[in-house]
Design a protein around this motif. Structure first.
Motif, short mmCIF file in Angstrom:
data_model
loop_
_atom_site.label_atom_id
_atom_site.label_comp_id
_atom_site.label_asym_id
_atom_site.label_seq_id
_atom_site.Cartn_x
_atom_site.Cartn_y
_atom_site.Cartn_z
N MET B 129 0.97 -1.23 0.11
CA MET B 129 0.13 -0.18 0.17
C MET B 129 1.20 1.24 -0.04
SD MET B 129 -2.85 -1.37 -0.14
CE MET B 129 -3.87 0.19 -0.46
N ILE B 130 2.13 1.19 0.57
CA ILE B 130 2.98 2.33 0.54
C ILE B 130 3.38 2.63 -0.84
CG2 ILE B 130 5.29 3.05 1.50
CD1 ILE B 130 4.70 1.48 3.98
N VAL B 131 3.74 1.41 -1.69
CA VAL B 131 4.01 1.49 -3.07
C VAL B 131 3.09 2.09 -3.88
CG1 VAL B 131 5.00 0.34 -4.90
CG2 VAL B 131 5.79 -0.51 -2.73
N GLU B 145 -10.63 8.84 -2.37
CA GLU B 145 -12.02 8.37 -2.18
C GLU B 145 -12.45 7.14 -2.69
OE1 GLU B 145 -16.34 9.91 -3.55
OE2 GLU B 145 -14.69 11.02 -3.94
N HIS B 146 -11.89 7.02 -3.94
CA HIS B 146 -12.29 6.03 -4.93
C HIS B 146 -11.19 4.74 -4.46
CE1 HIS B 146 -14.10 8.74 -7.44
NE2 HIS B 146 -15.28 8.28 -7.01
N VAL B 147 -9.96 5.07 -4.02
CA VAL B 147 -8.82 4.04 -3.79
C VAL B 147 -9.64 3.41 -2.49
CG1 VAL B 147 -6.67 3.62 -2.83
CG2 VAL B 147 -7.21 5.17 -4.59
N ILE B 148 -10.27 3.95 -1.43
CA ILE B 148 -10.78 3.45 -0.15
C ILE B 148 -11.94 2.62 -0.54
CG2 ILE B 148 -11.85 4.08 1.92
CD1 ILE B 148 -8.70 4.74 1.86
N LEU B 149 -12.64 2.91 -1.60
CA LEU B 149 -13.83 2.14 -2.24
C LEU B 149 -13.32 0.74 -2.61
CD1 LEU B 149 -16.34 4.96 -3.44
CD2 LEU B 149 -16.54 3.38 -1.44
N ASN B 166 -4.45 1.04 6.12
CA ASN B 166 -3.89 0.98 4.84
C ASN B 166 -3.82 2.42 4.16
OD1 ASN B 166 -3.65 -1.84 3.46
ND2 ASN B 166 -5.29 -1.98 4.92
N GLU B 167 -4.98 3.26 4.66
CA GLU B 167 -5.09 4.78 4.11
C GLU B 167 -3.84 5.43 4.61
OE1 GLU B 167 -8.72 6.88 4.92
OE2 GLU B 167 -7.77 8.56 4.16
N GLN B 168 -3.37 5.11 5.75
CA GLN B 168 -2.32 5.72 6.34
C GLN B 168 -1.17 5.29 5.64
OE1 GLN B 168 -2.07 4.77 10.49
NE2 GLN B 168 -0.16 5.67 10.73
N ALA B 169 -1.05 3.97 5.33
CA ALA B 169 0.14 3.75 4.47
C ALA B 169 0.39 4.24 3.11
CB ALA B 169 0.07 1.92 4.23
N ILE B 170 -1.06 4.43 2.52
CA ILE B 170 -0.85 5.17 1.26
C ILE B 170 -0.33 6.45 1.43
CG2 ILE B 170 -2.43 6.01 -0.77
CD1 ILE B 170 -4.25 3.67 -0.02
N ARG B 171 -0.88 7.24 2.46
CA ARG B 171 -0.36 8.70 2.45
C ARG B 171 1.11 8.61 2.95
NH1 ARG B 171 -4.77 11.70 1.84
NH2 ARG B 171 -6.78 10.98 2.83
N LYS B 172 1.69 7.78 3.45
CA LYS B 172 2.96 7.60 3.83
C LYS B 172 3.81 7.52 2.43
CE LYS B 172 4.75 7.66 7.55
NZ LYS B 172 5.45 8.85 7.86
N GLY B 173 3.30 6.44 1.77
CA GLY B 173 4.04 6.28 0.48
C GLY B 173 4.13 7.61 -0.52
N MET B 174 3.11 8.64 -0.23
CA MET B 174 3.14 9.65 -1.07
C MET B 174 4.18 10.65 -0.53
SD MET B 174 -1.26 10.32 -1.52
CE MET B 174 -2.08 9.56 -2.71
N ASP B 175 4.28 10.72 0.72
CA ASP B 175 5.26 11.40 1.17
C ASP B 175 6.78 11.11 0.96
OD1 ASP B 175 3.34 12.79 2.44
OD2 ASP B 175 3.46 11.88 4.67
N ILE B 176 6.83 9.70 0.98
CA ILE B 176 8.47 9.17 1.07
C ILE B 176 9.07 8.88 -0.48
CG2 ILE B 176 8.30 8.15 3.34
CD1 ILE B 176 8.36 5.43 1.90
#
Lengths: 355, 184
Positions: B129-131, B145-149, B166-176
């Motif tokens: 999910m980070i990737v 919104e659609h990714v969560i759906l 998982n949402e947190q991981a996605i946002r972390k991936g966006m940061d790093i």
């Protein structure tokens, strides 16, 4: 809003069979088709609709269970992949000879022999020209999308019962394994009709119903053959299905079925971008074959490239259809290798435009 | 818009489910999608890959040999798919265990250290999910919104309590995610 789901081709056709009111499935696992039986088992069909799902001890047992269920007027189907379908051929010939309805799904893989587990279309001849012995025909549907896997499952049962004939859905490893979005139709009820040909127990005052493909008198067997042939002419008249893209102004034509039609369509789009006037004709029924569509188009064409994941099987029907009016060449990859649009376009330029 | 993606790595890294999540998210966003796995006699620890196509128009071929984006999670996948990126396309690689850096100069290259980040998050299962987050930062083709759906559709209901993680991981991936080579 309609419910859209992301499903594998194999799962989608299994779900479609449940929703089409199937009474029974008999099968035996084989890659790349095993998701059909996996999905049906996990779907707890006996609780949902009362449908029986049974893993037989072999492919031969499975097709004969289908024969028995069909003889009782039930909506039965089986599925397998190429080597397994070869094992079923005796039973398929018997079912065709006894004029019973059923659906057989072949998720084709590379051959001959045990071959490979990768996608192929090398069972065209087996599906369309016989497979088993005797003068019989299967109605053969070739889906190119996961949505068509759903739609054709429903259609296959309708046609099987309309003509009392086995119907083959010829899928392949790509269509079976890929996921696409699908719209499913509403659950249909399982029917309990009283077919006069079905062996559902002798009624007082009525003669016994006998299901057989055996005739000891040759004259009787000839009558059966005449009846079958008359039925096939009806099928040829009523059930031809195909799809055309950019054929109105086409000077050249691609033809392909199933998954190779998807790849060929990309090659067609690339050729159109180059300014080449090329169309695509995709047979959706392999039997009955859309011969007239090819024949009618042939006058405006300078050549046809038939793209198949085999060494050249459907091309024979295309050539028979155009009857020499235009040139027909073949391009294929086989043994489980999937062609790419670049090499299709290159073959088209070499064999059709430059040839 | 058509985005043709190959995702490749070891079996067990969540390669196939990454493709499924992207595709289901595309369905939720009313886009056309197709997902095609490499299937074969493969096993945990072997190589796995899938092709995901997300488009606003009808998809012709589900099988591709060149891609807009390659997401590679191990060295064999880098070796196999670096050359399959279209000129001007995007290569994202996960830096752990990568022996050699990409060679191409005609593509955009981004790097993400998702594995270390997943250890910091105390859950290596969110690695993929980070990737995905990193990819969506560079190519914002899908709304969160659609990714969560989409996630809700792919994950069985008993795992739905993990969606915030998982949402947190996605946002972390966006940061790093970091750009290593840019054509712009």
């Amino acid at each position: 809003m309609k419910e859209l789901r992301l499903m594998k081709g194999n799962e989608a056709l299994a779900e479609a069979a449940i929703r089409a009111g199937a009474d029974a499935y008999f099968g035996y696992p084989i890659t790349p088709q095993s998701e059909v039986i996996e999905y049906l088992m996990a779907a707890r069909t006996e609780d949902r609709t009362g449908m029986i799902v049974l893993q037989a001890e072999s492919e031969i047992a499975a097709i004969n269970m289908v024969y028995g269920a069909a003889g009782c007027g039930k909506r039965a189907f089986t599925s397998s992949s190429s080597p397994g379908i070869s094992l079923k051929q005796e039973g398929i010939s018997y079912i065709a000879g006894a004029e019973l309805p059923c659906v057989i799904v072949n998720v084709v893989r590379g051959g001959p022999g045990l071959g490979t587990i990768q996608p192929s279309q090398s069972d065209y001849f087996q599906s369309v020209k016989g497979g088993g012995h005797g003068d019989y025909k299967l109605i053969v549907l070739a889906p190119a999308t996961v949505q068509e896997s759903v739609d054709y499952m429903k259609l296959a049962f309708e046609l099987a019962f309309k003509y009392r004939n086995p119907v083959m859905i010829q899928s392949d490893g790509i269509i079976g394994q890929m996921m696409e979005k699908v719209e499913l139709f509403e659950q249909m009820p399982r029917l309990e009709p009283d077919y006069e040909w079905a062996t559902t127990g002798k009624k007082p005052g009525k003669p016994s119903t006998i299901v057989t493909s055996l005739q000891l008198e040759s004259e009787e067997q000839e009558k059966v053959n005449h009846r079958l042939q008359a039925k096939y002419r009806e099928v040829e008249k009523n059930e031809v299905r195909y799809e055309q893209f950019h054929c109105e102004d086409a000077e050249y034509l691609f033809t392909a079925f199933g998954s190779s039609a998807r790849i060929t369509r990309k090659a067609m789009e690339m050729a159109r971008e180059k300014g080449i006037k090329v169309g695509l004709l995709r047979p959706q029924t392999l039997y009955p074959f859309p011969s007239k569509a090819f024949y009618d188009l042939a006058d405006q064409l300078k050549g046809i490239l038939c793209v198949e994941m085999n060494a050249g099987q459907m091309i024979e029907d295309v050539r028979l259809s155009v009857n020499g009016k235009t040139r027909v060449e073949h391009f294929g990859r086989f043994g489980g290798v999937i062609p790419n649009p670049d090499e299709i376009l290159k073959a088209f330029e070499q064999k059709i435009i430059g040839g | 818009m058509t985005e043709e993606i190959i995702i490749a790595g070891f079996g067990g890294q969540g390669v196939l489910s990454m493709g499924q999540i992207l595709c289901y998210s595309g369905v939720m966003q009313n886009l056309e999608v197709s997902w095609m796995p490499s299937y074969g006699p493969e096993m945990r620890g072997g190589t796995a890959n899938c092709t995901a196509i997300i488009s606003d128009s009808e998809i012709s071929s589900p099988v591709l040999h060149t891609f807009d984006t390659a997401i590679v999670l191990n060295q064999p996948s880098m070796d196999k798919f670096e050359d399959a990126v279209k000129p001007g396309g995007l290569l994202i690689y996960e830096s752990n265990g990568m022996i050699r850096k990409p060679r191409r100069k005609d593509i955009n290259i981004c790097v993400i250290n998702a594995y270390d980040e997943s250890i910091k998050m105390k859950n290596t299962k969110v690695f993929n999910m980070i990737v995905i987050g990193g990819f969506l930062k560079i190519k914002p083709i899908l709304d969160m919104e659609h990714v969560i759906l989409g996630l809700k559709k792919v994950l069985p209901e008993r795992y739905h309590h993990l969606i915030p993680l998982n949402e947190q991981a996605i946002r972390k991936g966006m940061d790093i995610i970091q750009t290593e080579h840019s054509l712009n």
